[in-house]
Design a protein around this motif. Structure first.
Motif, short mmCIF file in Angstrom:
data_model
loop_
_atom_site.label_atom_id
_atom_site.label_comp_id
_atom_site.label_asym_id
_atom_site.label_seq_id
_atom_site.Cartn_x
_atom_site.Cartn_y
_atom_site.Cartn_z
N VAL A 65 55.35 24.22 84.09
CA VAL A 65 55.47 24.38 82.85
C VAL A 65 54.33 24.21 81.92
CG1 VAL A 65 56.65 23.77 80.54
CG2 VAL A 65 57.99 23.78 82.90
N GLY A 66 53.75 24.84 81.17
CA GLY A 66 52.35 24.60 80.49
C GLY A 66 52.87 24.22 78.95
N VAL A 67 52.17 23.22 78.48
CA VAL A 67 52.51 23.01 77.18
C VAL A 67 51.19 23.01 76.29
CG1 VAL A 67 53.19 21.33 75.55
CG2 VAL A 67 54.55 21.42 77.67
N VAL A 68 51.19 23.86 75.65
CA VAL A 68 49.61 24.16 75.02
C VAL A 68 49.66 23.48 73.48
CG1 VAL A 68 48.07 25.93 74.13
CG2 VAL A 68 49.49 26.42 76.17
N GLY A 69 48.87 22.50 73.54
CA GLY A 69 48.76 21.49 72.17
C GLY A 69 49.24 20.26 72.60
N ALA A 70 48.51 19.41 72.22
CA ALA A 70 48.70 18.05 72.70
C ALA A 70 48.71 17.21 71.21
CB ALA A 70 47.62 17.28 73.52
N GLY A 71 49.10 17.70 70.28
CA GLY A 71 49.38 17.00 69.11
C GLY A 71 50.96 15.94 69.25
N LEU A 72 51.42 15.82 68.17
CA LEU A 72 52.78 14.79 68.55
C LEU A 72 53.71 15.72 69.12
CD1 LEU A 72 54.02 12.00 67.94
CD2 LEU A 72 54.76 12.86 65.69
#
Length: 355
Positions: free
Chosen positions: A144-151
């Motif tokens: 699983v890729g999560v794009v964006g490491a904001g909150l």
């Protein structure tokens, strides 16, 4: 009857409802709330719904009940400010005397090819449900890729790790370090949690293209089984199509009373409003408090203050699964179990006050 129409049942308009009902609304005024769902969704908790650690029922509360509140469910087609009318997708036209636009946001894909078509979202409760179904159905060992490491990305990646120990999780961070605008201690704590729990953080990322089961990071290709996009937001389409002055993120420029210039009976709250601070539930609620004061003064034909007070935010709280968390409050960093308990307490209080 004078009509106050609220577009969207998010944090801002929920606060307006709770402040005006049942006793602070003039007798000659009624409220019409337009939303696609019959309940208020707690968007800050959608990450848990997507990861499967919270049920649908846990991330929503009922709207207040009142004989002076009319609920309209459906999709908004157009806002016609020249005729003081909201046009619904079914052709109905809902007239207003005062309007509060609180329609929230949608993902911003930064013109990345394939991002809109081949990634999942946690921006609405409906899209979050679809994301949950996909993540739940992945086979053991899937990536699983999560794009964006904001909150949102941080909380989703950590919650998904607790929910699915058998998945490979990759968190793509555009910055050289997580939460780079905050103290390094905070960044280090979050990064160590990810390292300990086998979530791969890929810093200085630049996703240039998305294909089915494939991410392009700079010139590298990374096989994935599902991608969740948390890398930016913009106001919803119906707001962008108003053609009003906006900031670089597409948020509508407003005056100090949260009104649209030249349309002083139209207010903007939450993610659609251009403000110096980043969009958040807390900001929307603070805006709503001021909008209620402006509306009340206007209805009583009282002069508005020459200068509205500056909005002061308390900071933010984030979770790393169910046992760890992080917070930045009054320029102080709090990490670990205490921060997680603080967030749980704030959520409990919100449900108690609003439910």
């Amino acid at each position: 009857m004078r009509k106050l129409v609220l577009l969207g049942g998010g944090y801002g308009n929920m606060r307006i409802l709770l402040r005006l009902l049942p006793n602070n609304l003039p007798l000659d005024t009624e409220i019409i709330l337009i939303d696609r769902t019959p309940f208020h969704s707690m968007k800050t908790e959608f990450y848990a719904l997507a990861a499967g650690t919270a049920s649908d029922h846990e991330v929503r509360v009922a709207f207040p009940e009142s004989d002076r509140l009319t609920m309209v469910h459906g999709e908004i087609e157009k806002i016609n400010m020249d005729e003081n009318c909201v046009v619904m997708e079914n052709g109905d036209c809902i007239e207003y005397d005062d309007l509060v636009i609180g329609l929230g946001c949608e993902d911003k894909y930064h013109s990345v090819p394939g991002a809109d078509e081949f990634t999942y979202s946690i921006q609405t409760i409906g899209k979050t449900r679809e994301t949950f179904k996909t993540l739940l159905g992945l086979p053991s060992g899937a990536v699983v890729g999560v794009v964006g490491a904001g909150l949102s990305g941080i909380e989703l990646a950590s919650e998904l790790r607790e929910s699915r120990q058998d998945l490979q999780i990759k968190l793509f961070d555009r910055s050289p370090r997580i939460l780079r605008d905050f103290p390094e201690r905070l960044s280090n704590f979050v990064k160590k949690w990810f390292d300990k729990n086998n979530v791969e953080v890929i810093p200085s990322s630049n996703i240039t293209k998305v294909e089915p089961n494939l991410l392009y990071n700079h010139e590298d290709t990374i096989p994935v089984d599902a991608v969740v996009w948390t890398a930016g937001i913009q106001p919803v389409k119906v707001v962008r199509e108003l053609g009003l002055e906006s900031d670089s993120s597409g948020r509508i420029v407003i005056n100090q009373y949260h009104q649209i210039p030249n349309h002083e009976n139209v207010y903007v709250v939450g993610d659609c409003a251009a403000l110096p601070m980043a969009p958040s539930a807390q900001l929307a609620e603070e805006q709503a408090e001021q909008i209620v004061k402006v509306l009340s003064a206007t209805w009583r034909n009282q002069p508005l203050p020459e200068q509205m007070p500056e909005i002061q935010l308390k900071g933010f709280l984030g979770s790393l699964g169910k046992k760890q968390g992080f917070a930045y409050l009054a320029d102080r960093t709090v990490t670990g179990r205490i921060a997680r308990l603080m967030k749980s307490g704030v959520l409990w209080m919100y449900k108690w006050h609003n439910g």
